[in-house]
Design an enzyme around this catalytic site. Structure first.
Site, PDB file in Angstrom:
ATOM      1  N   GLN A 103     -17.236   5.543 -16.457  1.00  0.00           N
ATOM      2  CA  GLN A 103     -16.084   4.927 -15.786  1.00  0.00           C
ATOM      3  C   GLN A 103     -15.280   5.921 -14.947  1.00  0.00           C
ATOM      4  O   GLN A 103     -14.393   5.529 -14.214  1.00  0.00           O
ATOM      5  CB  GLN A 103     -15.162   4.266 -16.827  1.00  0.00           C
ATOM      6  CG  GLN A 103     -15.787   3.029 -17.447  1.00  0.00           C
ATOM      7  CD  GLN A 103     -15.136   2.592 -18.751  1.00  0.00           C
ATOM      8  OE1 GLN A 103     -14.121   3.163 -19.157  1.00  0.00           O
ATOM      9  NE2 GLN A 103     -15.721   1.622 -19.419  1.00  0.00           N
ATOM     10  N   LYS A 104     -15.583   7.217 -15.065  1.00  0.00           N
ATOM     11  CA  LYS A 104     -14.844   8.169 -14.225  1.00  0.00           C
ATOM     12  C   LYS A 104     -15.095   7.873 -12.747  1.00  0.00           C
ATOM     13  O   LYS A 104     -14.176   7.927 -11.938  1.00  0.00           O
ATOM     14  CB  LYS A 104     -15.221   9.622 -14.536  1.00  0.00           C
ATOM     15  CG  LYS A 104     -14.329  10.590 -13.765  1.00  0.00           C
ATOM     16  CD  LYS A 104     -14.540  12.016 -14.207  1.00  0.00           C
ATOM     17  CE  LYS A 104     -15.787  12.592 -13.611  1.00  0.00           C
ATOM     18  NZ  LYS A 104     -15.702  12.768 -12.135  1.00  0.00           N
ATOM     19  N   ASP A 105     -16.357   7.548 -12.425  1.00  0.00           N
ATOM     20  CA  ASP A 105     -16.693   7.154 -11.051  1.00  0.00           C
ATOM     21  C   ASP A 105     -16.502   5.646 -10.938  1.00  0.00           C
ATOM     22  O   ASP A 105     -17.472   4.881 -10.800  1.00  0.00           O
ATOM     23  CB  ASP A 105     -18.129   7.563 -10.737  1.00  0.00           C
ATOM     24  CG  ASP A 105     -18.305   9.069 -10.793  1.00  0.00           C
ATOM     25  OD1 ASP A 105     -17.690   9.761  -9.982  1.00  0.00           O
ATOM     26  OD2 ASP A 105     -19.025   9.554 -11.681  1.00  0.00           O
ATOM     27  N   GLY A 141     -19.947  14.305 -21.216  1.00  0.00           N
ATOM     28  CA  GLY A 141     -19.801  12.966 -20.644  1.00  0.00           C
ATOM     29  C   GLY A 141     -21.179  12.318 -20.499  1.00  0.00           C
ATOM     30  O   GLY A 141     -21.413  11.185 -20.938  1.00  0.00           O
ATOM     31  N   HIS A 142     -22.131  13.074 -19.917  1.00  0.00           N
ATOM     32  CA  HIS A 142     -23.504  12.561 -19.810  1.00  0.00           C
ATOM     33  C   HIS A 142     -24.088  12.315 -21.210  1.00  0.00           C
ATOM     34  O   HIS A 142     -24.770  11.330 -21.443  1.00  0.00           O
ATOM     35  CB  HIS A 142     -24.412  13.574 -19.095  1.00  0.00           C
ATOM     36  CG  HIS A 142     -24.043  13.830 -17.667  1.00  0.00           C
ATOM     37  ND1 HIS A 142     -23.526  15.030 -17.226  1.00  0.00           N
ATOM     38  CD2 HIS A 142     -24.112  13.033 -16.580  1.00  0.00           C
ATOM     39  CE1 HIS A 142     -23.315  14.960 -15.925  1.00  0.00           C
ATOM     40  NE2 HIS A 142     -23.645  13.770 -15.507  1.00  0.00           N
ATOM     41  N   GLY A 188     -27.822  15.848 -12.994  1.00  0.00           N
ATOM     42  CA  GLY A 188     -27.998  17.050 -13.796  1.00  0.00           C
ATOM     43  C   GLY A 188     -26.692  17.764 -14.070  1.00  0.00           C
ATOM     44  O   GLY A 188     -25.618  17.176 -13.961  1.00  0.00           O
ATOM     45  N   SER A 190     -19.289  17.555 -13.667  1.00  0.00           N
ATOM     46  CA  SER A 190     -20.135  18.713 -13.365  1.00  0.00           C
ATOM     47  C   SER A 190     -19.410  19.648 -12.405  1.00  0.00           C
ATOM     48  O   SER A 190     -19.649  20.856 -12.391  1.00  0.00           O
ATOM     49  CB  SER A 190     -21.452  18.258 -12.740  1.00  0.00           C
ATOM     50  OG  SER A 190     -22.097  17.358 -13.612  1.00  0.00           O
TER      51      SER A 190
HETATM   52  O1  PAF Z   1     -22.851   9.640 -10.668  1.00  0.00           O
HETATM   53  C1  PAF Z   1     -23.824  10.351 -10.321  1.00  0.00           C
HETATM   54  O2  PAF Z   1     -24.138  11.369 -10.945  1.00  0.00           O
HETATM   55  C2  PAF Z   1     -24.649   9.941  -9.106  1.00  0.00           C
HETATM   56  O3  PAF Z   1     -23.854   9.368  -8.129  1.00  0.00           O
HETATM   57  C3  PAF Z   1     -25.823   9.019  -9.465  1.00  0.00           C
HETATM   58  C4  PAF Z   1     -25.369   7.684 -10.027  1.00  0.00           C
HETATM   59  C5  PAF Z   1     -26.740   9.710 -10.468  1.00  0.00           C
HETATM   60  C6  PAF Z   1     -26.657   8.721  -8.202  1.00  0.00           C
HETATM   61  O4  PAF Z   1     -27.154   9.883  -7.635  1.00  0.00           O
END
Ligand code: PAF
Length: 279
Positions: A148-150, A33-34, A28, A186
């Protein structure tokens, strides 16, 4: 668009969906980005499910679980305007029958989690993989979208899908940045206006490294240069991995992914970012 907070209703709803399903797992506090993941998913699938779940088992004690931004109504509005079919926003009780110690978890290999973000966040990737696996099973998605940030998270999820034969395609989506190159997150919501300026030095260090590599800089030069740029931040790591294996590299080459994690001075917000040095 349906907003669903329980598993049985989700399962029932999914039975009636026709065509392909794309899943965008999120915690959330949706930002552009989302939105880029959602837009891609909507473009590529007949139905898109966005999960909004602040997953307690991926937070260690003392982390920001309680203060993590929650804004379901706003998130739903963004999803509705983007053509999402279902927002799945369960409570922790709906997702988990007990605490982390009593659950069956998916634990990625030690050599992948004992470094970078996993080193300072023990158990984090067990929590991520376990919730993502549940979401894959529940959503019956054909494709799932991750940013790709994570980068470490993305790599570990791709490995989990391969190792456990999940029948799902992982779509890796580029980092979205503000005009001044700050990577969207976020957690940027935590930053004071001074910290917002200081945080810019993370992407500045990465983009500067990319330029320095063209001029022949080596790893030591890049680290020194980055530390110099990030003087006002508490740097957790500056690392270089092969994008195909996530193994540390001694020398920079065309596969090098440079990654940074650093904390801001006032609110101690932990930010991450990365760049491919030879793209
Ligand atoms: O990247 C995120 O927001 C979280 O790690 C994910 C993939 C939704 C898992 O809770």
């Amino acid at each position: 668009m349906k907003i669903i907070d329980n598993i049985s209703e989700l399962k029932e709803e999914i039975k009636h969906l026709k065509g392909s399903i794309g899943l965008v797992p999120t915690m959330g506090a949706l930002h552009l980005g989302h939105k880029s993941l959602i837009d891609k998913a909507v473009g590529e699938n007949d139905n898109v499910i966005v999960s909004v779940f602040v997953n307690p088992i991926q937070f260690a004690i003392g982390e920001d679980l309680d203060k993590y931004p929650r804004q379901l109504e706003k998130d739903c509005e963004l999803c509705r305007n983007s053509g999402v079919a279902i927002v799945f926003a369960p409570s922790p009780k709906e997702m988990y029958s007990g605490d982390k110690n009593s659950l069956t978890l998916i634990c990625p290999p030690y050599q992948l989690v004992d470094k970078l973000c996993g080193k300072s966040r023990p158990g984090h990737f067990d929590g991520v993989c376990s919730v993502v696996a549940k979401l894959f099973n529940l959503s019956k998605a054909n494709k799932a979208y991750f940013g790709q940030k994570d980068a470490q998270q993305l790599f570990i999820i791709q490995k989990m899908v391969k190792d456990l034969n999940f029948d799902i395609e992982i779509i890796s989506c580029p980092i979205v940045r503000e005009e001044d190159n700050l990577a969207l997150s976020s957690r940027n919501k935590y930053l004071t206006s001074n910290e917002r300026k200081v945080a810019l030095n993370i992407s500045k260090a990465l983009f500067s490294a990319k330029e320095e590599v063209k001029k022949g800089a080596n790893k030591r030069n890049l680290i020194d240069n980055s530390l110099n740029i990030m003087q006002n931040l508490d740097v957790e790591y500056i690392e270089f991995v092969d994008k195909n294996t996530f193994e540390f590299q001694q020398e920079i080459d065309k596969n090098t992914l440079m990654l940074i994690a650093a904390r801001t001075p006032d609110t101690n917000t932990r930010l991450i970012d990365n760049i491919l040095l030879w793209e």
